[in-house]
Design a protein around this motif. Structure first.
Motif, mmCIF file in Angstrom:
data_model
loop_
_atom_site.group_PDB
_atom_site.id
_atom_site.type_symbol
_atom_site.label_atom_id
_atom_site.label_comp_id
_atom_site.label_asym_id
_atom_site.label_seq_id
_atom_site.Cartn_x
_atom_site.Cartn_y
_atom_site.Cartn_z
ATOM 1 N N HIS A 144 0.825 -1.214 0.000
ATOM 2 C CA HIS A 144 0.000 0.000 0.000
ATOM 3 C C HIS A 144 0.856 1.259 0.000
ATOM 4 O O HIS A 144 0.325 2.365 -0.066
ATOM 5 C CB HIS A 144 -0.907 0.015 1.238
ATOM 6 C CG HIS A 144 -2.010 -0.983 1.168
ATOM 7 N ND1 HIS A 144 -3.143 -0.816 0.387
ATOM 8 C CD2 HIS A 144 -2.161 -2.170 1.770
ATOM 9 C CE1 HIS A 144 -3.948 -1.861 0.529
ATOM 10 N NE2 HIS A 144 -3.377 -2.707 1.364
ATOM 11 N N GLY A 145 2.172 1.150 0.091
ATOM 12 C CA GLY A 145 3.030 2.315 0.175
ATOM 13 C C GLY A 145 3.177 2.792 1.609
ATOM 14 O O GLY A 145 2.787 2.107 2.565
ATOM 15 N N SER A 146 3.721 3.994 1.780
ATOM 16 C CA SER A 146 3.985 4.534 3.106
ATOM 17 C C SER A 146 3.436 5.951 3.202
ATOM 18 O O SER A 146 3.860 6.848 2.459
ATOM 19 C CB SER A 146 5.494 4.547 3.389
ATOM 20 O OG SER A 146 5.774 5.291 4.557
ATOM 21 N N ASN A 147 2.492 6.136 4.118
ATOM 22 C CA ASN A 147 1.949 7.483 4.323
ATOM 23 C C ASN A 147 3.031 8.455 4.799
ATOM 24 O O ASN A 147 3.026 9.634 4.450
ATOM 25 C CB ASN A 147 0.805 7.440 5.338
ATOM 26 C CG ASN A 147 -0.435 6.762 4.764
ATOM 27 O OD1 ASN A 147 -0.639 6.731 3.551
ATOM 28 N ND2 ASN A 147 -1.253 6.205 5.640
ATOM 29 N N ARG A 148 3.968 7.959 5.610
ATOM 30 C CA ARG A 148 5.037 8.810 6.121
ATOM 31 C C ARG A 148 5.890 9.347 4.979
ATOM 32 O O ARG A 148 6.206 10.542 4.933
ATOM 33 C CB ARG A 148 5.902 8.032 7.108
ATOM 34 C CG ARG A 148 7.073 8.853 7.657
ATOM 35 C CD ARG A 148 7.907 8.030 8.606
ATOM 36 N NE ARG A 148 7.146 7.646 9.784
ATOM 37 C CZ ARG A 148 7.624 6.872 10.765
ATOM 38 N NH1 ARG A 148 8.866 6.408 10.683
ATOM 39 N NH2 ARG A 148 6.873 6.571 11.789
ATOM 40 N N THR A 184 6.152 15.346 0.050
ATOM 41 C CA THR A 184 5.249 16.441 -0.315
ATOM 42 C C THR A 184 5.574 17.706 0.471
ATOM 43 O O THR A 184 5.662 18.807 -0.086
ATOM 44 C CB THR A 184 3.788 16.044 -0.056
ATOM 45 O OG1 THR A 184 3.466 14.898 -0.843
ATOM 46 C CG2 THR A 184 2.849 17.190 -0.435
ATOM 47 N N VAL A 185 5.793 17.551 1.773
ATOM 48 C CA VAL A 185 6.013 18.708 2.644
ATOM 49 C C VAL A 185 7.385 19.342 2.402
ATOM 50 O O VAL A 185 7.510 20.567 2.311
ATOM 51 C CB VAL A 185 5.848 18.313 4.124
ATOM 52 C CG1 VAL A 185 6.279 19.461 5.040
ATOM 53 C CG2 VAL A 185 4.410 17.925 4.404
ATOM 54 N N VAL A 186 8.425 18.513 2.290
ATOM 55 C CA VAL A 186 9.778 19.050 2.130
ATOM 56 C C VAL A 186 9.911 19.893 0.852
ATOM 57 O O VAL A 186 10.384 21.044 0.911
ATOM 58 C CB VAL A 186 10.834 17.922 2.171
ATOM 59 C CG1 VAL A 186 12.210 18.464 1.782
ATOM 60 C CG2 VAL A 186 10.888 17.303 3.557
ATOM 61 N N PRO A 187 9.490 19.395 -0.332
ATOM 62 C CA PRO A 187 9.559 20.259 -1.522
ATOM 63 C C PRO A 187 8.701 21.521 -1.384
ATOM 64 O O PRO A 187 9.095 22.588 -1.872
ATOM 65 C CB PRO A 187 9.043 19.361 -2.654
ATOM 66 C CG PRO A 187 9.318 17.977 -2.186
ATOM 67 C CD PRO A 187 9.103 18.020 -0.706
#
Length: 234
Positions: free
Chosen positions: A57-61, A67-70
């Motif tokens: 399912h991937g990783s929400n973290r 997303t936040v860092v860029p």
């Protein structure tokens, strides 16, 4: 890193070059990380005989991090870029006592209007006589030759007679479109005498490729001598 850019001879160019290199380094690191990740995943998860697929399912973290860092980096660059833009483009920072020129682009040449002793090519309208402009009385025009003194801020009133042109002097880090029907003030300097070139950086017609003018930056004394000689010859 001077090999990667034209040499800079403008005080404004220092912060412009700094911004360029900051953006280049950040985007270069992002490029290496993204492309390196793609190559690593292509190798690690390549098809192999006997290997079974694994669903995830991937990783929400990780989603939040990349997303936040860029977003934070882009916001910081945006604020810094806006401050640089404000410093070199805001009319509130326009030097009021700078030597003034009028540069008009047209297919396919640059016409430079030089001031007389008043150092201005245009003055504010006279309320009692709006059609009279005393600053224009001693002006003169030279085609495709832009001369000005070193170590002094100059103001260019940029106009176009026909289509959109772009006033571009790479070594002075100045670039501004000339738009028909508009007068756009720009200001810059050169930290030393030299010979440069105005190039039209906007596709303006079939003759765009040869729309250029010479730029000669003089010492103060040499410019005064050149200006006096030109004014006498008019």
């Amino acid at each position: 890193m001077d090999w990667a850019l034209p040499p800079n001879y403008s005080t404004q160019g220092i912060v412009i070059d700094q911004l360029f290199w900051i953006i280049l380094v950040i985007t270069g690191i992002a490029f290496i990380l993204v492309e390196g990740g793609i190559l690593w995943f292509c190798l690690k998860y390549r098809g192999r005989e006997g290997a079974r697929a694994h669903y995830t399912h991937g990783s929400n973290r990780l989603e939040v991090i990349w997303t936040v860092v860029p977003a934070i980096i882009i916001a910081i660059l945006g604020v810094y870029s806006a401050a640089v833009w404000q410093d070199i483009k805001s009319q509130s920072n326009r030097p009021q006592d700078a030597l003034q020129f009028l540069v008009v682009g047209k297919q396919y040449e640059w016409n430079i209007t030089y001031p007389g002793p008043d150092r201005k090519v245009r003055c504010p309208p006279d309320p009692e006589d709006p059609d009279r402009d005393p600053c224009r009385a001693d002006n003169f025009i030279v085609r495709n030759q832009f001369h000005f003194p070193a170590n002094e801020m100059v103001t260019v009133l940029l106009e176009s007679e026909d289509v959109i042109h772009s006033f571009f002097i790479p070594e002075l880090r100045v670039k501004q479109d000339a738009v028909p029907g508009m007068t756009i003030p720009i200001w810059f300097d050169s930290t030393q005498p030299g010979d440069f070139e105005i190039a039209c950086a906007e596709l303006c017609g079939l003759g765009h490729y040869y729309m250029q003018a010479s730029v000669t930056v003089h010492s103060a004394a040499d410019f005064d001598a050149w200006l006096a000689g030109q004014a006498t010859a008019q």
